[in-house]
Design a protein around this motif. Sequence first.
Motif, PDB file in Angstrom:
ATOM      1  N   SER A 122       0.826  -1.208   0.000  1.00  0.00           N
ATOM      2  CA  SER A 122       0.000   0.000   0.000  1.00  0.00           C
ATOM      3  C   SER A 122       0.865   1.265   0.000  1.00  0.00           C
ATOM      4  O   SER A 122       0.567   2.231  -0.707  1.00  0.00           O
ATOM      5  N   ARG A 123       1.925   1.246   0.782  1.00  0.00           N
ATOM      6  CA  ARG A 123       2.830   2.401   0.840  1.00  0.00           C
ATOM      7  C   ARG A 123       3.548   2.623  -0.476  1.00  0.00           C
ATOM      8  O   ARG A 123       3.784   3.755  -0.889  1.00  0.00           O
ATOM      9  N   LYS A 124       3.929   1.543  -1.154  1.00  0.00           N
ATOM     10  CA  LYS A 124       4.621   1.644  -2.440  1.00  0.00           C
ATOM     11  C   LYS A 124       3.710   2.241  -3.517  1.00  0.00           C
ATOM     12  O   LYS A 124       4.179   2.892  -4.427  1.00  0.00           O
ATOM     13  N   GLN A 125       2.408   1.975  -3.404  1.00  0.00           N
ATOM     14  CA  GLN A 125       1.456   2.456  -4.404  1.00  0.00           C
ATOM     15  C   GLN A 125       1.105   3.938  -4.252  1.00  0.00           C
ATOM     16  O   GLN A 125       0.524   4.522  -5.127  1.00  0.00           O
ATOM     17  N   ARG A 126       1.468   4.525  -3.135  1.00  0.00           N
ATOM     18  CA  ARG A 126       1.142   5.951  -2.903  1.00  0.00           C
ATOM     19  C   ARG A 126       2.029   6.853  -3.670  1.00  0.00           C
ATOM     20  O   ARG A 126       3.009   6.775  -4.119  1.00  0.00           O
TER      21      ARG A 126
END
Length: 126
Positions: A122-126
Amino acid sequence: MTDKFDDLPAIRRAGLERMEQVYGFDMADAPGDFFRYTADHLFADIWNRPGLTDRDRRLLLIGALAATGAADVLGIQVPAAHANGELSAEQLREIVIFLSHYAGWQNGARLNTIVEDTIAKSRKQR
């Protein structure tokens, strides 16, 4: 433009649409009685009953899956709950700690891996 489920019976269409909401990804119709019961009964009926929110259902489901060691299905449910905004990273981590004491440490460890992978993706997709 036609809806991809237009040619299906209403109950199947309702089930597939609900599955897409719950899982957060596109669904397609599939053959067989197992899929029929999953789409037509579980999702068109049970997931649409009043009385519990999607978050409530998700919490119950994550608890049941963790208790039975069903990491494969947790790998679908945890990311979907996080992506749908039903459970935050902090709440997911708290669930791991809580369930580890009731579902067993090994089941909690498997859940922790899924939770941490979900948060990292999720953090990588931000």
